[in-house]
Scaffold this active site. Structure first.
Site, short mmCIF file in Angstrom:
data_model
loop_
_atom_site.label_atom_id
_atom_site.label_comp_id
_atom_site.label_asym_id
_atom_site.label_seq_id
_atom_site.Cartn_x
_atom_site.Cartn_y
_atom_site.Cartn_z
N TRP B 101 0.82 -1.20 0.00
CA TRP B 101 0.00 0.00 0.00
C TRP B 101 0.86 1.25 0.00
O TRP B 101 0.53 2.24 -0.66
CB TRP B 101 -0.99 -0.02 1.17
CG TRP B 101 -1.86 -1.24 1.07
CD1 TRP B 101 -1.84 -2.34 1.88
CD2 TRP B 101 -2.82 -1.52 0.04
NE1 TRP B 101 -2.73 -3.28 1.42
CE2 TRP B 101 -3.35 -2.81 0.30
CE3 TRP B 101 -3.28 -0.83 -1.07
CZ2 TRP B 101 -4.32 -3.41 -0.51
CZ3 TRP B 101 -4.25 -1.42 -1.89
CH2 TRP B 101 -4.76 -2.69 -1.60
N ASP B 170 -1.36 6.87 6.44
CA ASP B 170 -2.46 6.00 5.99
C ASP B 170 -2.74 5.05 7.15
O ASP B 170 -1.96 4.14 7.42
CB ASP B 170 -2.04 5.24 4.73
CG ASP B 170 -3.10 4.21 4.30
OD1 ASP B 170 -4.14 4.09 4.98
OD2 ASP B 170 -2.86 3.53 3.29
N LYS B 194 -12.31 -1.41 7.85
CA LYS B 194 -11.60 -2.37 8.70
C LYS B 194 -12.00 -2.14 10.17
O LYS B 194 -12.70 -2.95 10.76
CB LYS B 194 -10.10 -2.25 8.48
CG LYS B 194 -9.74 -2.67 7.04
CD LYS B 194 -8.34 -2.25 6.64
CE LYS B 194 -8.10 -2.33 5.15
NZ LYS B 194 -8.04 -3.68 4.59
#
Lengths: 358, 358
Positions: B101, B170, B194
């Protein structure tokens, strides 16, 4: 007592769909988990995703070669993505201005590349649509952009205009509301939250040849190819919104698009005929020719009565009838899932209100 | 029989939240309509929207001056928005690479402006985090970007690193999982799917001074200011996802972030201690120092046993335990809403499996 939901979007959903969501919310198809908890890589979700793509082609009668994207960000996001994927230093986007949303699409394109106003009915307070014969489209236009239905001004193209240029259509507020020919549309897009489902998912359909002409200059996440090459699973999609979209599309397919269209016509006729028979007590904003079957925007000739009308409507459990913040007045949105009984109830109230206050 | 949901995202939600959604799905707070049908301009939705913004500041212990945005498109969309709002021809973005990511964030920034790799643990197969003392940050860096928790490799920053540059984080996979100091974070962002709720909404929090330094060169819809100046109601938000986010934040607040954190620690300890006590039968991917409490990625030393393990897990109603497509192996995601009992059940299965096959 039934609530009559005239919201302009997000808006009414079919009661069958809501009951279905509720009944399977805790345990989706025997998985033991909610669809809200399901991975976008699960078999269950991939089935939904694929089914939505196929259903959209069927419901919209699109050729199988159209590329379907299930994106996020609403139509406003498409206002940017379209020029980001198509404009270069040597072409431009042409825009037909028929209201606030068309203006916004044009303004966003102007920030990204060259944008040109092909026609505008602004001088008429957007109560009509510019005649196609008067559109002025630059020879280097990559596309001509229109808004098929104008929620704020209550106008709607009777059919998609024919033009030699690639037609791109923002159909957010009348997608899947009637059977029309997409033969001339190279791209359509729509936020789902009016006729197709909940907020949070945006449907895009692009003709193969138009798609092939797009370039890859935009950031990866803003390219149509990124999403389309990955069946809209490049990154985590808005899974629940897509799930509800699937159920609404199933509901449309079960009834058939022609039944849906007929119902929409019956609903809008109930209101328009009341306006027309009111002898000027009610005044529709749109000219007769351009009238929308999705959003009816109207005023009471004596505008000071409008707050009272909204109050009486509320007493009859009718919500969402205030006009858009930018124009005021009254607006009835009659999307696919609004039952005929709600339109009938509003028409009855309008007549009763006129009897008392006319 | 309970399903143990180890999905990496979208993932498990608190059962209390799911029951609440189900119970009020057809009639939200006496409005007579579903929250799915509610206008984003309604009183009901505006309350939810405002409450989420306040709850986020409380749950994350953010100063009131932080700007909160509720956006769409997921973290992948932020990979583009961050550089689009901050990079100019004279600065750059610095990226600490700790996994897939982070790489994607860096690559997207490279397409938009100058991006610089400040540090990387790729040579170690991302099983550790680059020492802060070794970060090389250009003097003209507008920010340093990190991924606080790496879902694919199972590593996590024990706390947010201190740096003289503006830190952008992030936090998609560990937001609101523990009490940490945000003192050094000028911006954080996270897809909700999440720890915070369903897919479809992305949370952004920006420190006032960092926000003031942003420019307005991006298309309107891609500017943070567009959303923040309009309380995230510039265009139709993903209303249902924000509604669920509100319920999950309420659930977190009711328990308290410290209880949540303690539970997360208990869950991860149950698995890590099983790995560590297995004498090499199970092998964690991450070094001990960098271990994630959210995603535990591990292998069975005899990798050929992994399909059998996944099969046995399925017999015990455990789902989502396959490693990410890109690396294989096994992964247990232990987000906030996963009950301790599920982690315990997995640890028990791991021991039982080793007893039979070790």
């Amino acid at each position: 007592m039934t609530t009559h939901n005239f919201n302009a979007g997000p808006s009414v959903l079919p009661s069958e769909v809501l009951l279905r969501i509720q009944s399977e919310l805790l345990n989706y198809h025997g998985t033991g988990i909610s669809i809200l908890e399901s991975s976008h890589r699960s078999k269950e979700y991939e089935l939904i995703n694929q089914r939505v793509i196929e259903r959209l082609k069927r419901v919209l009668s699109l050729p199988d070669t159209y590329k379907i994207g299930l994106l996020q960000g609403g139509a406003s996001h498409q206002f940017a993505m379209l020029p980001l994927n198509t404009l270069t230093t040597s072409n431009c986007g042409a825009y037909v201005l028929t209201g606030v949303w068309a203006e916004k699409a044009y303004e966003e394109a102007s920030r990204i590349g060259a944008a040109h106003v092909a026609a505008s009915s602004k001088v008429h307070r957007y109560n009509q649509l510019p005649a196609i014969s008067e559109w002025q489209i630059p020879a280097n236009a990559a596309y001509v952009h229109i808004t098929s239905n104008n929620t704020i001004y209550g106008t709607q193209w009777p059919e998609l205009p024919r033009t030699e240029h690639a037609l791109v259509v923002d159909m957010s507020s009348d997608i899947a509301s009637r059977r029309i020919s997409y033969a001339n549309a190279k791209m359509i897009y729509a936020g789902a939250q009016k006729n197709l489902g909940p907020a949070g998912v945006t449907v895009v359909a692009i003709a193969e040849d138009f798609y092939q002409q797009m370039h890859d200059e935009a950031p990866q996440i803003l390219r149509y190819s990124t999403h389309i090459n990955n069946q809209s699973l490049f990154n985590t999609p808005p899974t629940f919104s897509v799930y509800v979209l699937d159920l609404v599309l199933e509901w449309i397919e079960t009834q058939g698009i022609d039944t849906i269209a007929q119902n929409n016509l019956l609903k809008s006729s109930a209101i328009y005929s009341t306006i027309d028979a009111s002898g000027g007590f009610y005044r529709g904003h749109s000219t007769h020719e351009a009238r929308s079957h999705m959003n009816i925007t109207f005023r009471i000739a004596d505008e000071s009565l409008e707050p009272l009308f909204l109050q009486e409507a509320q007493h009859h459990n009718m919500i969402g009838l205030a006009g858009h913040r930018s124009v005021g007045g009254l607006r009835a949105s009659l999307y696919n899932a609004l039952p005929y009984a709600s339109a009938k109830a509003l028409a009855d109230l309008m007549r009763e209100f006129q009897r008392k206050h006319g």
